[in-house]
Design a protein around this motif. Structure first.
Motif, short mmCIF file in Angstrom:
data_model
loop_
_atom_site.label_atom_id
_atom_site.label_comp_id
_atom_site.label_asym_id
_atom_site.label_seq_id
_atom_site.Cartn_x
_atom_site.Cartn_y
_atom_site.Cartn_z
N TRP A 82 36.99 30.15 -55.76
CA TRP A 82 37.59 29.00 -56.45
C TRP A 82 38.08 27.97 -55.43
CZ3 TRP A 82 37.38 28.47 -61.63
CH2 TRP A 82 37.21 29.61 -62.41
N GLU A 83 38.82 28.46 -54.44
CA GLU A 83 39.33 27.56 -53.40
C GLU A 83 38.20 27.01 -52.54
OE1 GLU A 83 42.76 26.48 -52.38
OE2 GLU A 83 42.65 26.77 -54.54
N ARG A 84 37.19 27.81 -52.30
CA ARG A 84 36.05 27.32 -51.53
C ARG A 84 35.39 26.14 -52.24
NH1 ARG A 84 30.10 29.97 -50.94
NH2 ARG A 84 29.19 28.18 -49.83
N ALA A 85 35.21 26.25 -53.55
CA ALA A 85 34.55 25.18 -54.30
C ALA A 85 35.39 23.91 -54.32
CB ALA A 85 34.25 25.65 -55.72
N SER A 86 36.67 24.03 -54.65
CA SER A 86 37.51 22.83 -54.73
C SER A 86 37.72 22.22 -53.35
CB SER A 86 38.84 23.14 -55.41
OG SER A 86 39.60 24.09 -54.68
N SER A 87 37.86 23.05 -52.33
CA SER A 87 38.04 22.53 -50.97
C SER A 87 36.80 21.81 -50.47
CB SER A 87 38.39 23.66 -50.00
OG SER A 87 39.65 24.22 -50.33
N ALA A 88 35.62 22.33 -50.83
CA ALA A 88 34.38 21.69 -50.41
C ALA A 88 34.27 20.28 -51.00
CB ALA A 88 33.18 22.54 -50.82
N ILE A 89 34.68 20.14 -52.25
CA ILE A 89 34.66 18.82 -52.88
C ILE A 89 35.71 17.91 -52.25
CG2 ILE A 89 35.07 17.58 -55.04
CD1 ILE A 89 33.93 20.10 -56.48
N ASP A 136 36.99 18.03 -49.31
CA ASP A 136 36.70 17.73 -47.91
C ASP A 136 35.47 16.86 -47.71
OD1 ASP A 136 38.88 19.29 -47.23
OD2 ASP A 136 37.70 21.07 -46.74
N PHE A 137 34.69 16.66 -48.74
CA PHE A 137 33.50 15.81 -48.62
C PHE A 137 33.94 14.40 -48.21
CE2 PHE A 137 30.55 12.81 -50.80
CZ PHE A 137 29.44 13.04 -50.02
N PRO A 138 33.35 13.81 -47.17
CA PRO A 138 33.85 12.53 -46.66
C PRO A 138 33.48 11.31 -47.49
CG PRO A 138 31.96 13.27 -45.37
CD PRO A 138 32.32 14.39 -46.29
N GLY A 139 32.58 11.47 -48.45
CA GLY A 139 32.20 10.35 -49.29
C GLY A 139 32.99 10.30 -50.58
N LEU A 140 32.50 9.53 -51.54
CA LEU A 140 33.16 9.36 -52.84
C LEU A 140 32.75 10.48 -53.78
CD1 LEU A 140 34.83 7.50 -54.77
CD2 LEU A 140 32.67 6.37 -55.33
N THR A 141 33.72 11.05 -54.50
CA THR A 141 33.44 12.10 -55.48
C THR A 141 33.95 11.67 -56.84
OG1 THR A 141 35.49 13.24 -54.88
CG2 THR A 141 33.48 13.97 -53.78
N ILE A 142 33.11 11.83 -57.85
CA ILE A 142 33.44 11.40 -59.21
C ILE A 142 33.19 12.56 -60.16
CG2 ILE A 142 32.93 9.77 -61.07
CD1 ILE A 142 31.82 7.86 -58.89
N ALA A 143 34.19 12.93 -60.95
CA ALA A 143 34.03 13.92 -62.01
C ALA A 143 33.73 13.17 -63.30
CB ALA A 143 35.30 14.76 -62.15
N ALA A 144 32.50 13.26 -63.75
CA ALA A 144 32.10 12.66 -65.03
C ALA A 144 32.23 13.77 -66.08
CB ALA A 144 30.68 12.12 -64.96
N LEU A 145 33.43 13.92 -66.58
CA LEU A 145 33.77 15.04 -67.46
C LEU A 145 33.18 14.77 -68.84
CD1 LEU A 145 37.49 15.28 -66.32
CD2 LEU A 145 35.58 16.69 -65.53
N ASN A 146 32.14 15.49 -69.20
CA ASN A 146 31.44 15.23 -70.45
C ASN A 146 32.18 15.75 -71.68
OD1 ASN A 146 30.42 17.63 -68.86
ND2 ASN A 146 29.74 18.21 -70.90
N GLY A 147 33.30 16.39 -71.48
CA GLY A 147 34.10 16.90 -72.59
C GLY A 147 35.34 17.59 -72.06
#
Length: 204
Positions: free
Chosen positions: A75-82, A84-95
């Motif tokens: 869980w922490e690996r997944a959220s930390s990877a996002i 730590d990503f140096p670019g822009l991250t967008i959650a397009a939450l479909n629901g």
């Protein structure tokens, strides 16, 4: 199941388990982590995280939880990877966004959702602890009291309230979620990778 699609400097990471409300397994979380961890080296400057069906994610897969998923460091690996990503991250939450799935959405820079989305994280009722990074990220977005309303009082909030609180940044129609994300990503996709990373670092 996770599906990734690269379009130039854009990578879309899609939860593709709609028949199970995109409930997350360890394998799915590991795939999300890998997709984010390898993105920058692949020339990706924008990550868009979305899902199939009417629910972004119901949280952890219950069968997997019975086998120890709740305590898995993935869980922490997944959220930390996002995060730590140096670019822009967008959650397009479909629901609706629920439970442990909060972590990967909170790690994103921007969150958008349809009017029908609901948001809840029932760790108090279920006797679980949230993932370690989630309370801090949630408090940073909406403040400690509202974070406690969600985590401790079990508040279930709708999209309008989530927008007012700052949990999400825009409400858009379900059929245009990815298109809206691409509009938000346009400048970052057209910029130099170093410039994107520098501005992101300045806003942390």
């Amino acid at each position: 199941m996770i599906v990734t699609e690269d379009q130039g400097a854009l990578r879309i990471i899609r939860l593709a388990r709609a028949d199970k409300a995109n409930a997350l397994t360890a394998e799915m979380l590991a795939a999300i982590a890998t997709a984010a961890e390898t993105a920058a080296a692949s020339g990706i400057q924008v990550l868009v995280l979305t899902g199939e069906g009417r629910v972004f994610s119901a949280g952890a897969d219950l069968d997997a939880v019975a086998n120890g998923l709740g305590q898995d460091p993935v869980w922490e690996r997944a959220s930390s990877a996002i995060a730590d990503f140096p670019g822009l991250t967008i959650a397009a939450l479909n629901g609706t966004l629920a439970g442990g799935a909060f972590g990967i959405a909170l790690a994103c820079d921007i969150r958008i959702a349809p009017p029908s989305a609901n948001f809840f994280y029932p760790v108090m009722r279920l006797g679980h602890l949230p993932q370690p990074s989630d309370p801090g990220r949630l408090s940073a977005l909406i403040g400690p009291s509202r974070a406690r309303m969600i985590l401790m009082a079990g508040a279930r909030i709708n999209a309008e309230e989530a927008l007012t609180w700052g949990l999400i940044d825009r409400i858009t129609t379900p059929g245009t979620l990815v298109e809206t994300a691409l509009e938000l990503a346009e400048h970052a996709l057209g910029a130099r990778a170093g410039h994107v990373a520098a501005i992101k670092a300045m806003t942390r």
